[in-house]
Write a protein that holds these residues in place. Structure first.
Motif, mmCIF file in Angstrom:
data_model
loop_
_atom_site.group_PDB
_atom_site.id
_atom_site.type_symbol
_atom_site.label_atom_id
_atom_site.label_comp_id
_atom_site.label_asym_id
_atom_site.label_seq_id
_atom_site.Cartn_x
_atom_site.Cartn_y
_atom_site.Cartn_z
ATOM 1 N N GLU A 56 -8.617 3.009 -51.910
ATOM 2 C CA GLU A 56 -9.459 2.350 -52.609
ATOM 3 C C GLU A 56 -9.742 3.058 -53.834
ATOM 4 O O GLU A 56 -9.880 4.108 -53.787
ATOM 5 N N ARG A 57 -9.917 2.092 -54.943
ATOM 6 C CA ARG A 57 -10.485 2.906 -56.246
ATOM 7 C C ARG A 57 -11.839 2.701 -56.160
ATOM 8 O O ARG A 57 -12.421 1.547 -55.835
ATOM 9 N N VAL A 58 -12.692 3.765 -56.855
ATOM 10 C CA VAL A 58 -14.000 3.681 -56.778
ATOM 11 C C VAL A 58 -14.394 3.880 -58.450
ATOM 12 O O VAL A 58 -13.847 4.845 -58.994
ATOM 13 N N GLU A 59 -15.007 2.961 -58.766
ATOM 14 C CA GLU A 59 -15.538 2.707 -60.257
ATOM 15 C C GLU A 59 -16.969 3.026 -60.410
ATOM 16 O O GLU A 59 -17.761 2.043 -59.905
ATOM 17 N N ILE A 60 -17.428 3.716 -61.117
ATOM 18 C CA ILE A 60 -18.982 3.861 -61.625
ATOM 19 C C ILE A 60 -18.796 3.425 -63.109
ATOM 20 O O ILE A 60 -18.410 4.328 -64.097
ATOM 21 N N ARG A 61 -19.098 2.160 -63.326
ATOM 22 C CA ARG A 61 -19.063 1.685 -64.791
ATOM 23 C C ARG A 61 -19.691 2.882 -65.838
ATOM 24 O O ARG A 61 -20.747 2.952 -65.762
ATOM 25 N N GLY A 62 -18.981 2.715 -66.835
ATOM 26 C CA GLY A 62 -19.297 3.548 -68.072
ATOM 27 C C GLY A 62 -19.271 5.104 -67.797
ATOM 28 O O GLY A 62 -19.112 5.894 -68.849
ATOM 29 N N LEU A 63 -19.167 5.544 -66.562
ATOM 30 C CA LEU A 63 -18.970 6.994 -66.316
ATOM 31 C C LEU A 63 -17.643 7.295 -66.170
ATOM 32 O O LEU A 63 -17.130 8.328 -66.532
ATOM 33 N N CYS A 64 -17.015 6.905 -64.892
ATOM 34 C CA CYS A 64 -15.871 7.255 -64.436
ATOM 35 C C CYS A 64 -15.041 6.397 -63.367
ATOM 36 O O CYS A 64 -15.788 5.518 -62.767
ATOM 37 N N SER A 65 -13.990 6.715 -63.121
ATOM 38 C CA SER A 65 -13.511 6.011 -61.655
ATOM 39 C C SER A 65 -12.570 7.185 -61.044
ATOM 40 O O SER A 65 -11.972 8.352 -61.630
ATOM 41 N N PHE A 66 -12.406 6.823 -59.876
ATOM 42 C CA PHE A 66 -11.831 7.928 -59.021
ATOM 43 C C PHE A 66 -10.814 6.881 -58.399
ATOM 44 O O PHE A 66 -10.802 5.768 -57.885
ATOM 45 N N TYR A 67 -9.607 7.606 -58.021
ATOM 46 C CA TYR A 67 -8.481 6.791 -57.285
ATOM 47 C C TYR A 67 -7.483 7.774 -56.825
ATOM 48 O O TYR A 67 -7.516 9.091 -57.302
ATOM 49 N N VAL A 68 -6.506 7.336 -55.937
ATOM 50 C CA VAL A 68 -5.574 8.310 -55.044
ATOM 51 C C VAL A 68 -4.299 8.112 -55.806
ATOM 52 O O VAL A 68 -3.821 6.756 -55.755
ATOM 53 N N LYS A 69 -3.668 9.208 -55.939
ATOM 54 C CA LYS A 69 -2.379 9.190 -56.381
ATOM 55 C C LYS A 69 -1.391 9.733 -55.353
ATOM 56 O O LYS A 69 -1.672 10.450 -54.711
ATOM 57 N N LYS A 70 -0.453 9.024 -55.163
ATOM 58 C CA LYS A 70 0.614 9.305 -53.947
ATOM 59 C C LYS A 70 1.873 9.884 -54.752
ATOM 60 O O LYS A 70 2.525 9.621 -55.633
ATOM 61 N N TYR A 71 2.157 10.927 -53.773
ATOM 62 C CA TYR A 71 3.466 11.598 -54.194
ATOM 63 C C TYR A 71 4.463 11.734 -53.165
ATOM 64 O O TYR A 71 4.281 12.075 -51.990
ATOM 65 N N GLU A 72 5.681 11.578 -53.419
ATOM 66 C CA GLU A 72 6.768 11.386 -52.293
ATOM 67 C C GLU A 72 7.038 12.759 -52.059
ATOM 68 O O GLU A 72 6.861 13.689 -52.686
ATOM 69 N N ALA A 73 7.684 12.930 -50.843
ATOM 70 C CA ALA A 73 8.382 14.184 -50.339
ATOM 71 C C ALA A 73 9.391 14.442 -51.549
ATOM 72 O O ALA A 73 10.278 13.665 -52.115
ATOM 73 N N TYR A 74 9.605 15.998 -51.615
ATOM 74 C CA TYR A 74 10.525 16.299 -52.567
ATOM 75 C C TYR A 74 10.967 17.904 -52.312
ATOM 76 O O TYR A 74 10.428 18.394 -51.281
ATOM 77 N N ALA A 75 12.317 18.000 -52.624
ATOM 78 C CA ALA A 75 12.737 19.272 -52.562
ATOM 79 C C ALA A 75 12.380 20.261 -53.591
ATOM 80 O O ALA A 75 12.550 20.033 -54.572
ATOM 81 N N GLY A 76 11.842 21.043 -53.142
ATOM 82 C CA GLY A 76 11.232 22.237 -54.208
ATOM 83 C C GLY A 76 11.801 23.655 -54.257
ATOM 84 O O GLY A 76 12.576 23.727 -53.086
#
Length: 109
Positions: A56-76
């Motif tokens: 879920e996204r968390v927003e603190i109005r006027g200050l900031c927001s936090f969210y989760v970014k998903k990354y797929e598996a990859y060959a490194g």
């Protein structure tokens, strides 16, 4: 929207975070016992962590927001050996500065 914490009512984000900062500094608030203050702060951060854990996204109005970014598996590639390695899929928390905070910081510089 106002934030009610015991007898304390924060009318905006700044008041709430000043309240939280005061709790961290002194451990008490004039209208609330120290243990209860600490509990309120812990509940706030626990709920924020739980929301992020559920993507879920968390927003603190006027200050900031936090969210989760998903990354797929990859060959490194291992930078030391140059060997190919499979990197697992992952999720990372991200922070985005709010417009009000950005303007305040830019205004003061």
């Amino acid at each position: 929207a106002a934030v009610n914490v015991g007898n304390f009512v924060a009318q905006n984000t700044r008041q709430f975070f000043l309240f939280v900062h005061g709790i961290q500094q002194s451990g008490v608030h004039e209208n609330m016992p120290g243990r209860r203050c600490k509990g309120v702060v812990n509940i706030f951060f626990d709920e924020m962590s739980n929301a992020l854990a559920e993507d879920e996204r968390v927003e603190i109005r006027g200050l900031c927001s936090f969210y989760v970014k998903k990354y797929e598996a990859y060959a490194g590639r291992n930078p030391k050996t140059g060997e190919m390695a499979q990197v697992k899929a992952k999720k990372l928390p991200f922070f985005k500065v709010g417009k009000e905070l950005k303007e305040r910081v830019d205004y003061k510089s």
